[in-house]
Design a protein around this motif. Structure first.
Motif, PDB file in Angstrom:
ATOM      1  N   ARG A  94      29.708 -19.264   5.004  1.00 11.03           N
ATOM      2  CA  ARG A  94      31.147 -19.533   4.863  1.00 11.03           C
ATOM      3  C   ARG A  94      31.668 -20.314   6.066  1.00 11.03           C
ATOM      4  NH1 ARG A  94      33.042 -16.086   0.846  1.00 11.03           N
ATOM      5  NH2 ARG A  94      31.718 -14.263   0.456  1.00 11.03           N
ATOM      6  N   GLY A 100      35.267 -13.863  -2.016  1.00 11.17           N
ATOM      7  CA  GLY A 100      34.854 -12.515  -1.643  1.00 11.17           C
ATOM      8  C   GLY A 100      35.302 -12.102  -0.247  1.00 11.17           C
ATOM      9  N   ASP A 175      32.327 -22.788   1.207  1.00 15.92           N
ATOM     10  CA  ASP A 175      31.253 -21.795   1.301  1.00 15.92           C
ATOM     11  C   ASP A 175      30.212 -22.095   0.242  1.00 15.92           C
ATOM     12  OD1 ASP A 175      32.290 -20.801  -1.121  1.00 15.92           O
ATOM     13  OD2 ASP A 175      33.443 -19.228  -0.137  1.00 15.92           O
ATOM     14  N   LYS A 177      26.206 -20.428  -1.640  1.00 18.07           N
ATOM     15  CA  LYS A 177      25.197 -19.368  -1.735  1.00 18.07           C
ATOM     16  C   LYS A 177      23.808 -19.985  -1.856  1.00 18.07           C
ATOM     17  CE  LYS A 177      23.892 -17.874  -5.550  1.00 18.07           C
ATOM     18  NZ  LYS A 177      22.744 -18.015  -6.459  1.00 18.07           N
ATOM     19  N   THR A 197      27.545 -22.855  -7.313  1.00 15.98           N
ATOM     20  CA  THR A 197      27.103 -22.020  -6.184  1.00 15.98           C
ATOM     21  C   THR A 197      27.764 -22.397  -4.854  1.00 15.98           C
ATOM     22  OG1 THR A 197      25.207 -23.459  -5.695  1.00 15.98           O
ATOM     23  CG2 THR A 197      24.834 -21.678  -7.289  1.00 15.98           C
ATOM     24  N   CYS A 198      28.675 -23.359  -4.906  1.00 17.83           N
ATOM     25  CA  CYS A 198      29.404 -23.781  -3.699  1.00 17.83           C
ATOM     26  C   CYS A 198      30.899 -23.792  -4.017  1.00 17.83           C
ATOM     27  CB  CYS A 198      29.053 -25.214  -3.301  1.00 17.83           C
ATOM     28  SG  CYS A 198      27.315 -25.562  -3.039  1.00 17.83           S
ATOM     29  N   ARG A 199      31.715 -23.740  -2.977  1.00 12.96           N
ATOM     30  CA  ARG A 199      33.137 -24.077  -3.142  1.00 12.96           C
ATOM     31  C   ARG A 199      33.387 -25.410  -2.445  1.00 12.96           C
ATOM     32  NH1 ARG A 199      34.138 -18.270  -2.553  1.00 12.96           N
ATOM     33  NH2 ARG A 199      34.909 -17.558  -4.583  1.00 12.96           N
TER      34      ARG A 199
HETATM   35  P1  TMP Z   1      32.146 -15.154  -3.008  1.00 14.54           P
HETATM   36  O1  TMP Z   1      33.273 -15.571  -2.132  1.00 14.54           O
HETATM   37  O2  TMP Z   1      32.569 -14.788  -4.391  1.00 14.54           O
HETATM   38  O3  TMP Z   1      31.272 -14.121  -2.374  1.00 14.54           O
HETATM   39  O4  TMP Z   1      31.216 -16.445  -3.182  1.00 14.54           O
HETATM   40  C1  TMP Z   1      30.695 -17.132  -2.077  1.00 14.54           C
HETATM   41  C2  TMP Z   1      29.946 -18.359  -2.546  1.00 14.54           C
HETATM   42  O5  TMP Z   1      28.816 -18.000  -3.306  1.00 14.54           O
HETATM   43  C3  TMP Z   1      30.772 -19.269  -3.451  1.00 14.54           C
HETATM   44  O6  TMP Z   1      30.554 -20.606  -3.037  1.00 14.54           O
HETATM   45  C4  TMP Z   1      30.237 -19.074  -4.827  1.00 14.54           C
HETATM   46  C5  TMP Z   1      28.834 -18.573  -4.610  1.00 14.54           C
HETATM   47  N1  TMP Z   1      28.437 -17.528  -5.562  1.00 14.54           N
HETATM   48  C6  TMP Z   1      27.311 -17.705  -6.326  1.00 14.54           C
HETATM   49  O7  TMP Z   1      26.634 -18.721  -6.232  1.00 14.54           O
HETATM   50  N2  TMP Z   1      26.957 -16.696  -7.186  1.00 14.54           N
HETATM   51  C7  TMP Z   1      27.663 -15.552  -7.324  1.00 14.54           C
HETATM   52  O8  TMP Z   1      27.296 -14.690  -8.136  1.00 14.54           O
HETATM   53  C8  TMP Z   1      28.851 -15.394  -6.525  1.00 14.54           C
HETATM   54  C9  TMP Z   1      29.670 -14.145  -6.620  1.00 14.54           C
HETATM   55  C10 TMP Z   1      29.183 -16.402  -5.661  1.00 14.54           C
END
Ligand code: TMP
Length: 234
Positions: A94, A100, A175, A177, A197-199
């Motif tokens: 992040r 989250g 952020d 994952k 999988t990214c923001r």
């Molecule tokens: P979060 O803020 O919901 O924890 O997510 C953090 C980052 O991870 C966000 O860029 C989206 C990604 N993510 C996934 O790739 N798979 C998931 O199941 C979740 C919850 C988030």
């Protein structure tokens, strides 16, 4: 390379065997889920877009010395990958508070962190991928001390490479994952890197250009994915 039997179907991807034991085909679907698949939908064209975005980012990382499972893109929806044993950790990096972390700590989205934050989540849908630390990961045998050191170092390197790359494309990498896997004694970056999988936020307007548009019913989901691809390829 011959496409063989399907060996896995997840929420966004399918994996098939090939005629080579340690090479697989990863196919990207248009299906989208959120909140542990309690929300389901389809994002038209997502599979095609995520396949190409992941290819671009894996190639970028490989060019900077990060080993990944990516071998080559086969067609619109499929890529050839090295077979890995996935380490059951979702590694979240992040740069800015969102999602989250905002919920967990009661901090408004948008706070720029003084330094990047790495989180480990235990990859387990039934438990909602709970936040754990490296002691849990070691004590439960999810990964070794050496593997965790490597994953941590790699994740910060990947963040630096991707952050700079997206900045150049007028996107803020908020952020993302990562997942890693074991292959012939090495730890490779695996899974995908995409707007699932990214923001990503637009640098000027801070408009969300990622899966949050689906999670939060904001509309123009497909257009946002298209826009990210467009910026990466122009
Ligand atoms: P979060 O803020 O919901 O924890 O997510 C953090 C980052 O991870 C966000 O860029 C989206 C990604 N993510 C996934 O790739 N798979 C998931 O199941 C979740 C919850 C988030």
């Amino acid at each position: 390379m011959q496409k063989g039997k399907q060996i896995y179907e997840g929420k966004a991807k399918k994996v098939y065997q090939t005629d080579s034991a340690d090479i697989l085909i990863q196919e990207f679907k248009d299906d989208a889920t959120a909140f542990d698949a309690t929300k389901r939908g389809t994002i038209r064209g997502k599979g095609v877009i995520n396949n190409t975005i992941s290819k671009i980012l894996f190639e970028l990382l490989e060019s900077k010395g990060i080993e990944t499972h990516f071998i080559k893109q086969l067609d619109e929806r499929q890529m050839l990958i090295k077979s890995v044993e996935i380490i059951p950790l979702e590694v979240t990096m992040r740069n800015i508070v969102a999602g989250g972390m905002s919920k967990l700590l009661g901090i408004d989205e948008g706070l720029v962190l003084k330094e990047p934050v790495l989180e480990y989540h235990y990859k387990n849908d039934a438990l909602h991928d709970p936040l754990i630390n490296e002691y849990h990961a070691k004590a439960l045998g999810l990964a070794t001390d050496e593997e965790l050191d490597f994953i941590e170092r790699r994740s910060f390197e990947i963040n630096n490479i991707l952050k700079a790359f997206f900045e150049h494309k007028n996107l803020i990498l908020v952020d993302f994952k990562l997942e890693f896997g074991r292959h012939k004694g090495r730890v490779l970056l695996a899974d995908e890197i995409s707007p699932d999988t990214c923001r990503f936020w637009d640098k000027e307007t801070r408009e969300k250009l990622d899966k949050d548009r689906f999670r939060r019913d904001m509309g123009n989901v497909e257009e946002a994915y298209q826009e990210v691809l467009k910026r990466l390829t122009r």
